[in-house]
Design a protein around this motif. Structure first.
Motif, PDB file in Angstrom:
ATOM      1  N   ASN A  45     -11.816  82.988  42.037  1.00 63.83           N
ATOM      2  CA  ASN A  45     -11.109  82.556  43.248  1.00 63.83           C
ATOM      3  C   ASN A  45     -11.955  82.917  44.467  1.00 63.83           C
ATOM      4  N   THR A  46     -12.512  81.917  45.134  1.00 73.18           N
ATOM      5  CA  THR A  46     -13.234  82.206  46.379  1.00 73.18           C
ATOM      6  C   THR A  46     -12.282  82.282  47.566  1.00 73.18           C
ATOM      7  N   PHE A  47     -11.051  81.817  47.379  1.00 75.54           N
ATOM      8  CA  PHE A  47      -9.977  82.029  48.349  1.00 75.54           C
ATOM      9  C   PHE A  47      -8.690  82.186  47.559  1.00 75.54           C
ATOM     10  N   LYS A  66     -19.475  79.252  58.088  1.00 81.16           N
ATOM     11  CA  LYS A  66     -18.159  79.891  58.178  1.00 81.16           C
ATOM     12  C   LYS A  66     -17.849  80.741  56.941  1.00 81.16           C
ATOM     13  N   TYR A  67     -18.746  80.694  55.938  1.00 82.19           N
ATOM     14  CA  TYR A  67     -18.526  81.400  54.664  1.00 82.19           C
ATOM     15  C   TYR A  67     -17.211  80.952  54.023  1.00 82.19           C
ATOM     16  N   ARG A  68     -17.031  79.649  53.975  1.00 81.22           N
ATOM     17  CA  ARG A  68     -15.823  79.065  53.395  1.00 81.22           C
ATOM     18  C   ARG A  68     -16.273  78.063  52.347  1.00 81.22           C
ATOM     19  N   LYS A  69     -16.409  78.538  51.130  1.00 76.51           N
ATOM     20  CA  LYS A  69     -17.060  77.763  50.083  1.00 76.51           C
ATOM     21  C   LYS A  69     -16.278  76.530  49.675  1.00 76.51           C
ATOM     22  N   ASN A  70     -14.979  76.694  49.389  1.00 77.79           N
ATOM     23  CA  ASN A  70     -14.222  75.589  48.805  1.00 77.79           C
ATOM     24  C   ASN A  70     -12.894  75.284  49.477  1.00 77.79           C
ATOM     25  N   GLY A  95      -2.161  86.441  59.098  1.00 81.38           N
ATOM     26  CA  GLY A  95      -3.136  86.414  58.011  1.00 81.38           C
ATOM     27  C   GLY A  95      -3.018  87.639  57.139  1.00 81.38           C
ATOM     28  N   ASP A  96      -4.115  87.999  56.497  1.00 81.08           N
ATOM     29  CA  ASP A  96      -4.124  89.083  55.521  1.00 81.08           C
ATOM     30  C   ASP A  96      -4.584  90.377  56.179  1.00 81.08           C
ATOM     31  N   ASN A 108     -11.018  84.437  56.720  1.00 81.69           N
ATOM     32  CA  ASN A 108     -10.063  85.532  56.524  1.00 81.69           C
ATOM     33  C   ASN A 108      -9.768  86.337  57.788  1.00 81.69           C
ATOM     34  N   GLU A 109     -10.438  86.041  58.890  1.00 80.81           N
ATOM     35  CA  GLU A 109     -10.115  86.706  60.144  1.00 80.81           C
ATOM     36  C   GLU A 109      -9.123  85.834  60.923  1.00 80.81           C
ATOM     37  N   PRO A 110      -8.371  86.417  61.872  1.00 76.77           N
ATOM     38  CA  PRO A 110      -7.454  85.607  62.684  1.00 76.77           C
ATOM     39  C   PRO A 110      -8.217  84.682  63.616  1.00 76.77           C
ATOM     40  N   ILE A 111      -7.552  83.641  64.082  1.00 78.27           N
ATOM     41  CA  ILE A 111      -8.175  82.676  64.978  1.00 78.27           C
ATOM     42  C   ILE A 111      -8.602  83.366  66.277  1.00 78.27           C
ATOM     43  N   VAL A 112      -9.796  83.038  66.739  1.00 80.75           N
ATOM     44  CA  VAL A 112     -10.339  83.608  67.982  1.00 80.75           C
ATOM     45  C   VAL A 112      -9.699  82.902  69.168  1.00 80.75           C
ATOM     46  N   PHE A 113      -9.308  83.676  70.204  1.00 78.07           N
ATOM     47  CA  PHE A 113      -8.701  83.036  71.373  1.00 78.07           C
ATOM     48  C   PHE A 113      -9.260  83.539  72.692  1.00 78.07           C
ATOM     49  N   LYS A 114     -10.029  84.604  72.693  1.00 78.14           N
ATOM     50  CA  LYS A 114     -10.659  85.106  73.909  1.00 78.14           C
ATOM     51  C   LYS A 114     -12.089  84.576  73.994  1.00 78.14           C
ATOM     52  N   ASP A 115     -12.519  84.213  75.215  1.00 78.90           N
ATOM     53  CA  ASP A 115     -13.821  83.558  75.380  1.00 78.90           C
ATOM     54  C   ASP A 115     -14.986  84.447  74.943  1.00 78.90           C
ATOM     55  N   ASP A 116     -15.000  85.697  75.381  1.00 76.48           N
ATOM     56  CA  ASP A 116     -16.102  86.592  75.015  1.00 76.48           C
ATOM     57  C   ASP A 116     -16.153  86.803  73.510  1.00 76.48           C
ATOM     58  N   ASP A 117     -14.974  86.942  72.917  1.00 77.92           N
ATOM     59  CA  ASP A 117     -14.886  87.127  71.468  1.00 77.92           C
ATOM     60  C   ASP A 117     -15.395  85.889  70.748  1.00 77.92           C
TER      61      ASP A 117
END
Length: 787
Positions: free
Chosen positions: A649-651, A256-260, A454-455, A355-364
């Motif tokens: 800062n990794t986040f 997920k590229y979420r280090k800490n 989000g950002d 850093n991306e919004p939560i996915v909610f569509k199946d194909d996405d």
């Protein structure tokens, strides 16, 4: 607060009343409630949904009608929220029965309120695990008291053809329930069962369907094997793994590229949570609430949760199950929802790349999460629009307020419930900020804050921002007549708003960032007049064109005055400095010691490297890309680096969070600071002493606490100076720095002990997620010419 208006109070014994009810009264079992209440009181007439809420005509004896209205006021359905009841006497029609009639289609410009999505009610939970029930282990069980609402709505009024359930035709038994006034599923729009409703599918990472009739059991088996699943819920996908499996948690972080940044946890019940964390009674209440937010609570050292779930943090973010799928993951195959549960806790983090919004569509989901998840547990009930989990925390202070709730992220369970304001607003769009974005649509006395997005510097988030606004406009039927934006010339949200105004020829109103922060608190608490505003964050565009973020303001809705501020500090590399706090530390060392900085803190120089430090010093000497900022958040970054806690800062906020986490809460000392005649708060004396602490590697836990104590003391002193000069005694706190529980507790307690009345956001986030409300409040003042 329910507003009751009764017209023509002098009525004969037999009469007919027209009753209009506004609030969250659609999709929550209100019409069945009214039907059964009318039957109980022997009343005739009808009830229907319209675009404003619910309309009733009821005819009968005066005493029965009085009892009817009192029951509506005092014992409405549990998910409803009545804001206004209007009662008018009309001509008697001599109806012979009471009916629920078809929804009225109205051209009214007023807005229907929509219920948030809520957790599984006790009755549905019992049926879910009752083997003789026809919905035994059915993952989409719901009734009028629970289940999806906002995330399945395509338009209003709230009826099945305007939801994502429109493609599922009810079977005979479901239709009978839907039509039976005495049934709990009477007019429950998502009503379904295994015969006629949505179904689950289990897919591998390539999207290939796995032939298994027991998808939940197979999903549980894979989780126990250490696999990562993407699971479709109410408002989007979660990435899920066993929270006691360190290897699985590490794998999730890497993919997920979420280090800490900490992961959220979901546990089966409060008793299980108490095995690894220590919630207070108020925190338990929030965890058990119908909103089911993630609640930040103290860790226990005795738990067996994987260390990588929340590294360098004294809190876990925990929540309980809120969908049938969640409950089944913990207890499928059990006789009732009880131990032994399959898991103590599951990591339940937003289904996205960091850093991306939560996915909610199946194909996405298959495209974006295919490289993260080993399996996908999906279903065929469409999520109309995303809604991430909400996050809240409880701040423990001293008397008179021992604990207060602070929202970190306002989304599922709270959205799209409105916030009421004093002023009446024309249709208006406030675009929010760029970080932790949440926009707002306003109309009448209501402000509809959008879900957490989000950002906006990330393209997927910016697209979600635009599409979310269109979705809100559609479901609430609000076409903005005014657009409100942040003054910042470079904000994506502001650019969008200005362009919207240009294309549709709508007036655009600019509001300064920190004015909006404080006005949001004032609007929520319905404060009038002037207050002291402490707006403390990392970045905001100031009226002088510089970066603000440590502001002591005199604020009304019409204007604000900068009465004090944190002494600005250079940010070598601009935005890069917020990601690399050592740059800010270098700037501070150079300001205090000049060329002698290398000897002032040799540990820091050894850790960062003389070459990198020299490059930053050259930038400072040449004034090359080193903007000044009064942002208090940047001092937290600098302190964390100076004390050797974190240089990168990794986040967002990682270094300040680590600084907070190690603070010795028993430490009471403060360091030196000064407040200049122009109100500037000079923290250099404190920072010089901290540099000595860091260089000597003294007790860093004490140093962290002393830093927090000193910041609190300086801000309280500044407020006292303002009170002496202007007489203001109310203080509003807002800004991302106040997400720091240690600081917020300290400053509230210190202000109240000095006799100030202190206000913090309760219904909106204290960070940038709440500023859209403040923008609405300031804009309304200008529109109405009150300035």
């Amino acid at each position: 607060m329910k507003k009751i208006t009764i017209y023509n109070k002098q009525m004969p014994n037999k009469k007919r009343l027209k009753i209009n009810i506004r609030g969250i009264v659609q999709g929550v079992g209100f019409r069945p409630f009214i039907f059964n209440l009318a039957q109980k009181n022997n009343l005739k007439g009808f009830v229907l949904n319209n675009r404003l809420g619910v309309e009733i005509e009821a005819e009968g004896e005066k005493q029965s009608l009085d009892t009817f209205i009192e029951s509506i006021k005092n014992t409405p359905p549990p998910l409803s929220d009545i804001t206004d009841i209007q009662v008018t006497e009309i001509a008697v029609k001599r109806d012979t029965d009471f009916n629920i009639v078809e929804t009225e289609t109205s051209s009214s410009e007023e807005t229907t309120l929509i219920s948030p999505d809520y957790n599984v009610c006790p009755d549905c939970l019992r049926e879910l695990f009752e083997q003789k029930d026809r919905r035994f282990e059915y993952p989409f069980i719901n009734c009028t008291n629970c289940g999806p609402r906002y995330t399945i709505i395509e338009g209003t009024p709230y009826d099945r053809p305007l939801t994502s359930m429109k493609g599922f035709k009810m079977c005979g038994e479901c239709a009978s329930e839907y039509d039976a006034p005495s049934d709990r599923r009477f007019h429950a729009q998502p009503n379904a069962c295994p015969i006629c409703g949505p179904t689950l599918s289990l897919l591998d990472s390539n999207g290939k369907k796995i032939n298994s009739k027991a998808q939940i059991s197979e999903a549980v088996s894979q989780l126990k094997r250490g696999k990562i699943l993407a699971i479709k819920g109410i408002g989007g996908y979660h990435l899920v793994c066993d929270a006691e499996n360190e290897e699985a948690v590490i794998a999730l972080r890497e993919r997920k590229y979420r280090k800490n940044k900490p992961f959220a946890l979901m546990s089966p019940d409060i008793e299980t949570i108490e095995k690894y964390a220590s919630p207070t009674e108020n925190e338990k209440g929030l965890i058990l609430s119908k909103e089911r937010p993630i609640v930040l609570i103290d860790k226990l050292t005795t738990g067996k949760i994987a260390p990588s779930v929340a590294p360098n943090n004294r809190y876990f973010g925990v929540m309980l199950p809120y969908t049938p799928i969640h409950y089944l993951l913990f207890a499928a195959g059990n006789e009732g929802y009880r131990e032994p549960f399959h898991f103590k806790a599951l990591v339940m983090t937003s289904g996205n790349v960091s850093n991306e919004p939560i996915v909610f569509k199946d194909d996405d989901a298959l495209e974006r999460l295919g490289g993260i998840a080993d399996y996908f547990l999906i279903h065929d009930r469409e999520i109309v629009w995303r809604c991430d989990d909400s996050v809240v925390q409880v701040i423990k202070t001293f008397a008179p307020r021992k604990e207060i709730v602070s929202i970190v992220r306002r989304s599922r369970g709270f959205v799209p419930a409105p916030i009421s304001i004093n002023e009446t607003s024309p249709p208006l769009l406030a675009c929010g900020g760029d970080l932790k974005n949440s926009f707002a649509l306003a109309s009448g006395n209501r402000v509809f804050l959008g879900p957490h997005i989000g950002d906006l510097e990330h393209s997927q988030a910016y697209y979600s921002f635009q599409e979310s606004i269109e979705h809100y406009k559609r479901i609430f039927r609000i076409e903005p007549e005014y657009i409100v934006v942040d003054k910042h010339p470079g904000y994506f949200s502001s650019r969008y708003g200005r362009e919207y105004g240009r294309v549709f020829n709508k007036p655009v109103i600019e509001v300064q960032h920190h004015h909006a922060h404080i006005a949001s608190v004032m609007a929520e608490h319905r404060l009038e007049g002037e207050v002291i505003g402490l707006a403390m964050d990392g970045t905001g565009y100031g009226d002088d064109g510089t970066i603000w973020g440590g502001e002591v303001l005199g604020v009304s809705y019409s204007s604000f005055t900068r009465l004090g501020h944190i002494k600005p500090i250079a940010l070598p590399g601009g935005d890069m400095a917020a990601r690399e706090p050592w740059r800010i530390s270098t700037a501070l060392l150079y300001r205090l010691y000049g060329e002698e900085l290398y000897g002032a803190h040799p540990r820091f120089v050894e850790r960062i490297g003389e070459k990198k430090i020299s490059q930053v010093v050259a930038m400072l000497k040449g004034n090359i890309n080193t903007p000044l900022s009064s942002g208090l958040g940047r001092y937290f970054d600098a302190a964390a680096s100076i004390l050797g806690i974190e240089d990168y800062n990794t986040f967002e906020g990682e270094a300040p969070i680590k600084l907070e986490m190690i603070a010795d809460i028993k430490e009471e000392r403060i360091l030196k600071y000064s407040i200049e005649k122009n109100g500037e708060i000079n923290l250099d004396p404190m920072m010089r002493e901290l540099i000595e602490w860091g260089a000597m590697k003294r007790n860093i836990a004490s140093a962290s606490a002393i830093f927090h104590n000193t910041i609190s003391a300086a801000l309280v002193d500044s407020c006292q100076d303002v009170r002496k000069q202007y007489g203001f005694n109310r203080v509003c706190l807002s800004g991302g720095v106040f997400q720091n529980r240690f600081l917020l507790k300290k400053i509230i307690s210190n202000l109240e002990s000095c006799g100030f009345s202190v206000f913090t956001p309760v219904k909106t986030p204290i960070n940038d997620g709440g500023i859209a409300l403040g923008k609405v409040a300031v804009a309304l003042n200008r529109i109405k010419g009150n300035d």
